[in-house]
Scaffold this motif. Sequence first.
Motif, PDB file in Angstrom:
ATOM      1  N   VAL A  40       0.842  -1.197   0.000  1.00 35.64           N
ATOM      2  CA  VAL A  40       0.000   0.000   0.000  1.00 35.64           C
ATOM      3  C   VAL A  40       0.878   1.249   0.000  1.00 35.64           C
ATOM      4  CG1 VAL A  40      -1.661   1.358   1.343  1.00 35.64           C
ATOM      5  CG2 VAL A  40      -2.005  -1.110   1.057  1.00 35.64           C
ATOM      6  N   ASP A  50      -6.746   5.018  -3.868  1.00 35.33           N
ATOM      7  CA  ASP A  50      -7.680   3.937  -3.549  1.00 35.33           C
ATOM      8  C   ASP A  50      -6.944   2.584  -3.502  1.00 35.33           C
ATOM      9  OD1 ASP A  50      -9.826   5.722  -3.457  1.00 35.33           O
ATOM     10  OD2 ASP A  50     -10.207   5.496  -5.610  1.00 35.33           O
ATOM     11  N   SER A  52      -5.461  -0.810  -1.877  1.00 41.64           N
ATOM     12  CA  SER A  52      -5.746  -1.797  -0.832  1.00 41.64           C
ATOM     13  C   SER A  52      -4.899  -3.036  -1.093  1.00 41.64           C
ATOM     14  CB  SER A  52      -7.227  -2.166  -0.816  1.00 41.64           C
ATOM     15  OG  SER A  52      -7.591  -2.790  -2.038  1.00 41.64           O
ATOM     16  N   SER A  54      -4.513  -7.151   0.660  1.00 42.61           N
ATOM     17  CA  SER A  54      -4.912  -8.109   1.687  1.00 42.61           C
ATOM     18  C   SER A  54      -4.586  -9.515   1.222  1.00 42.61           C
ATOM     19  CB  SER A  54      -6.413  -7.986   1.979  1.00 42.61           C
ATOM     20  OG  SER A  54      -7.155  -8.227   0.801  1.00 42.61           O
TER      21      SER A  54
END
Length: 76
Positions: A40, A50, A52, A54
């Motif tokens: 990030v 924007d 992200s 994960s």
Amino acid sequence: MSQRPPIEGCYGCQASYIPRGSDEDPAVVKRWDYEPDLWVLILKEYGYVDVSASVIAPPPGTRRTGTLLVRGVQGG
């Protein structure tokens, strides 16, 4: 982008060897392994918004490795 999550302690440029035919050398694929939070920061540093990142858990069964999913929109 998506790829395997990093192995703890193994960060930076990594190489994967993908087997091919019996008479061919394996394909070598280099990738950069970082923890999601660092991805990030890197993308934001290069102007993405924007952003992200994960790790998606592996599906039920014998697989033990999930998938690192990183998303960013090129800022303009």
